[in-house]
Scaffold this motif. Structure first.
Motif, short mmCIF file in Angstrom:
data_model
loop_
_atom_site.label_atom_id
_atom_site.label_comp_id
_atom_site.label_asym_id
_atom_site.label_seq_id
_atom_site.Cartn_x
_atom_site.Cartn_y
_atom_site.Cartn_z
N PRO A 1 54.88 53.27 5.01
CA PRO A 1 54.38 52.26 4.08
C PRO A 1 53.31 52.86 3.17
O PRO A 1 52.61 53.80 3.57
CB PRO A 1 53.78 51.19 5.00
CG PRO A 1 54.38 51.45 6.35
CD PRO A 1 54.63 52.92 6.41
N ASN A 2 53.19 52.35 1.97
CA ASN A 2 52.16 52.80 1.04
C ASN A 2 50.85 52.10 1.40
O ASN A 2 50.73 50.89 1.25
CB ASN A 2 52.56 52.47 -0.39
CG ASN A 2 51.58 53.02 -1.42
OD1 ASN A 2 50.42 53.28 -1.10
ND2 ASN A 2 52.04 53.20 -2.64
N PRO A 3 49.81 52.85 1.85
CA PRO A 3 48.57 52.19 2.28
C PRO A 3 47.85 51.45 1.15
O PRO A 3 47.01 50.59 1.43
CB PRO A 3 47.71 53.37 2.79
CG PRO A 3 48.68 54.45 3.10
CD PRO A 3 49.78 54.30 2.09
N LEU A 4 48.16 51.79 -0.11
CA LEU A 4 47.54 51.07 -1.22
C LEU A 4 48.16 49.68 -1.39
O LEU A 4 47.51 48.77 -1.91
CB LEU A 4 47.70 51.86 -2.52
CG LEU A 4 46.72 53.01 -2.74
CD1 LEU A 4 47.08 53.78 -4.01
CD2 LEU A 4 45.28 52.50 -2.83
N ILE A 5 49.39 49.53 -0.96
CA ILE A 5 50.11 48.26 -1.15
C ILE A 5 50.18 47.46 0.14
O ILE A 5 49.93 46.25 0.15
CB ILE A 5 51.54 48.54 -1.67
CG1 ILE A 5 51.47 49.28 -3.02
CG2 ILE A 5 52.33 47.25 -1.80
CD1 ILE A 5 52.82 49.75 -3.52
N GLU A 6 50.48 48.13 1.25
CA GLU A 6 50.66 47.45 2.53
C GLU A 6 49.50 47.78 3.46
O GLU A 6 49.66 48.44 4.47
CB GLU A 6 52.00 47.85 3.14
CG GLU A 6 53.20 47.59 2.23
CD GLU A 6 54.50 48.13 2.79
OE1 GLU A 6 54.92 47.65 3.85
OE2 GLU A 6 55.08 49.03 2.16
N THR A 7 48.30 47.35 3.07
CA THR A 7 47.10 47.68 3.83
C THR A 7 46.95 46.78 5.04
O THR A 7 47.09 45.56 4.95
CB THR A 7 45.85 47.56 2.94
OG1 THR A 7 45.77 46.22 2.44
CG2 THR A 7 45.94 48.51 1.77
N ASP A 8 46.65 47.38 6.18
CA ASP A 8 46.35 46.66 7.42
C ASP A 8 47.31 45.50 7.69
O ASP A 8 46.93 44.32 7.61
CB ASP A 8 44.91 46.12 7.37
CG ASP A 8 43.89 47.25 7.41
OD1 ASP A 8 44.30 48.40 7.67
OD2 ASP A 8 42.71 46.99 7.19
N GLN B 1 50.42 63.73 3.19
CA GLN B 1 50.52 63.59 1.74
C GLN B 1 50.49 62.13 1.30
O GLN B 1 50.38 61.84 0.11
CB GLN B 1 51.79 64.29 1.25
CG GLN B 1 51.70 65.81 1.41
CD GLN B 1 52.99 66.51 1.05
OE1 GLN B 1 53.23 66.84 -0.11
NE2 GLN B 1 53.82 66.74 2.05
N SER B 2 50.55 61.21 2.27
CA SER B 2 50.41 59.78 1.99
C SER B 2 49.05 59.25 2.43
O SER B 2 48.79 58.05 2.39
CB SER B 2 51.51 58.99 2.72
OG SER B 2 52.80 59.40 2.30
N GLY B 3 48.18 60.14 2.92
CA GLY B 3 46.86 59.73 3.38
C GLY B 3 46.88 59.08 4.75
O GLY B 3 46.00 58.27 5.07
N ILE B 4 47.83 59.46 5.58
CA ILE B 4 48.03 58.86 6.91
C ILE B 4 47.97 59.98 7.95
O ILE B 4 48.44 61.09 7.71
CB ILE B 4 49.39 58.14 6.97
CG1 ILE B 4 49.43 57.00 5.93
CG2 ILE B 4 49.68 57.60 8.36
CD1 ILE B 4 50.81 56.42 5.71
N PHE B 5 47.41 59.68 9.13
CA PHE B 5 47.35 60.68 10.20
C PHE B 5 47.67 60.03 11.54
O PHE B 5 47.48 58.82 11.72
CB PHE B 5 45.96 61.34 10.25
CG PHE B 5 44.82 60.39 10.53
CD1 PHE B 5 44.44 60.10 11.83
CD2 PHE B 5 44.13 59.79 9.48
CE1 PHE B 5 43.39 59.23 12.10
CE2 PHE B 5 43.08 58.91 9.74
CZ PHE B 5 42.71 58.64 11.05
#
Length: 226
Positions: A14-21, A46-50
């Motif tokens: 999921p895109n964290p900018l769009i589908e946050t928490d 590369q999506s800012g996820i770990f």
């Protein structure tokens, strides 16, 4: 309340900018998977996820808000740490080793005793996944060597102009701080503008780590990848 995505081997994050928490009761948790699938770890960073999870749990994928980051030029070096680094550099039997033995560094991070922590999140699956990234040139280790012994170190992930710090260990007072100072210097040499430190700890705050919003972090990440 949304639903946390369960990822198969070919599902995109999921895109964290769009589908946050998607579940506000677990802030920062973006997705879950049964295991770390081939290529998934690189896509995550590369999506800012770990990933961060324990044994006997599914793989939990995170994108926290705020995000703790360190600008390499803002690394705080106290007088006592500066003195220790000076003595370290004067010792001809001391050295900073970059990528000399990635496996030994990550195993040391996994087996180090930590205050208020029972066990480790660095499972065999994690070690294998990051070793694969290392072989591809996207994961690095820094080891602090004194008199032939590894007294501290860290490992990290690098994509574009961003470094993602993962874990540190110390077998001697301040050895992990020397490793982070070395990483900051390495980042400055390689024109890397930001080190992602993920979570807030008093130890990291004392070294210059500061929070930024998830949105600011993800925007900076995309700039660094282009």
């Amino acid at each position: 309340m949304g639903q946390i995505a369960w990822l198969g081997p070919h599902n995109p994050f999921p895109n964290p900018l769009i589908e946050t928490d998607p579940d506000p009761s677990v802030p920062g948790l973006i997705a879950v998977s049964e295991r770390i699938y081939p290529g998934q770890l690189a896509r995550a960073y590369q999506s800012g996820i770990f990933p961060w999870y324990s044994e006997n749990q599914p793989v939990l994928w995170w994108s926290p808000d705020p995000r703790m980051v360190l600008k390499p030029s803002a690394f705080k070096c106290s007088d006592s740490l500066r003195k220790m680094i000076r003595l370290f550099c004067q010792n001809t039997n001391s050295q900073i080793a970059v990528d000399a033995d990635f496996g030994a560094v990550i195993r040391s991070c996994a087996t180090s005793n930590r205050k208020d922590q029972d066990g480790t999140w660095i499972t065999h699956e994690i070690m294998d996944a990051y070793a694969d990234l290392h072989e591809r040139g996207n994961a690095h280790s820094i080891a602090v060597i004194e008199d032939g012994q590894m007294t501290g170190g860290l490992y990290c992930v690098a994509f574009g102009g961003m470094v993602f710090g993962e874990s540190m260990f110390s077998r001697k007072t301040n050895a992990s701080k020397i490793a982070l100072a070395a990483l900051s210097a390495w980042c400055l040499q390689n024109e890397i503008s930001m080190i992602d430190c993920q979570q807030e700890t008093a130890h990291l705050l004392s070294l210059g780590v500061a929070p930024i919003t998830r949105q600011a972090f993800l925007e900076q990440l995309q700039i660094s990848l282009n």
